[in-house]
Design a protein around this motif. Sequence first.
Motif, PDB file in Angstrom:
ATOM      1  N   GLY A 223      46.639  48.224  20.830  1.00 40.19           N
ATOM      2  CA  GLY A 223      46.320  48.610  19.453  1.00 40.19           C
ATOM      3  C   GLY A 223      46.887  47.647  18.433  1.00 40.19           C
ATOM      4  N   VAL A 224      48.125  47.210  18.635  1.00 42.56           N
ATOM      5  CA  VAL A 224      48.753  46.267  17.700  1.00 42.56           C
ATOM      6  C   VAL A 224      48.033  44.923  17.729  1.00 42.56           C
ATOM      7  CG1 VAL A 224      50.863  44.934  17.292  1.00 42.56           C
ATOM      8  CG2 VAL A 224      51.008  47.392  17.695  1.00 42.56           C
TER       9      VAL A 224
ATOM     10  N   ALA B  86      44.740  45.256  15.954  1.00 43.22           N
ATOM     11  CA  ALA B  86      44.929  45.340  14.502  1.00 43.22           C
ATOM     12  C   ALA B  86      45.241  43.971  13.907  1.00 43.22           C
ATOM     13  CB  ALA B  86      46.038  46.333  14.166  1.00 43.22           C
TER      14      ALA B  86
ATOM     15  N   VAL C 141      41.971  41.855  13.908  1.00 46.32           N
ATOM     16  CA  VAL C 141      41.043  42.306  12.866  1.00 46.32           C
ATOM     17  C   VAL C 141      41.549  41.862  11.489  1.00 46.32           C
ATOM     18  CG1 VAL C 141      40.136  44.360  11.702  1.00 46.32           C
ATOM     19  CG2 VAL C 141      40.066  44.196  14.189  1.00 46.32           C
ATOM     20  N   THR C 142      42.837  42.007  11.255  1.00 47.23           N
ATOM     21  CA  THR C 142      43.416  41.576   9.975  1.00 47.23           C
ATOM     22  C   THR C 142      43.230  40.081   9.781  1.00 47.23           C
ATOM     23  OG1 THR C 142      45.035  43.354  10.098  1.00 47.23           O
ATOM     24  CG2 THR C 142      45.521  41.535   8.592  1.00 47.23           C
TER      25      THR C 142
END
Length: 138
Positions: free
Chosen positions: A12-13, A16, A19-20
């Motif tokens: 998940g990290v 994220a 995507v960022t």
Amino acid sequence: MTGTWWLDVLIGVVAAVLVTWLVLVVALVVVRPRGGLLREAMRLLPDVLRLVRRLAADRDLPRGVRVRLGLLLAYLAFPFDLVPDFIPVLGYADDAIVVTAVLRSVVRRAGIDAVRRHWPGTDDGFAVLARLTGLNRT
């Protein structure tokens, strides 16, 4: 099942962060100066860096402007680039694009007089800065 929660968190990290990063790269593409302005922005970078430092130290400017400029200086001092240098066009120009985007917002808030007062370069250089940041439209 309880032993794999850390793997789910790690995935998940990483997702994220990716995507960022992609959102930031797309934002750079959108706000980049068009045509020959990017090349001119890169040529002006030394004068613009002195301008940013001078503006950030000016206590007469609004605090939000000085905070933005301080964050910009921190970004420029960070040893890693947002876009790696091996990526064509954006790789070497990401700093110039970020500086231009921040200066556009600073110009809208601080105004032409503050920027002109602190400009360390030539009048021709200021004219290019005006085109880059939209000063000539204020």
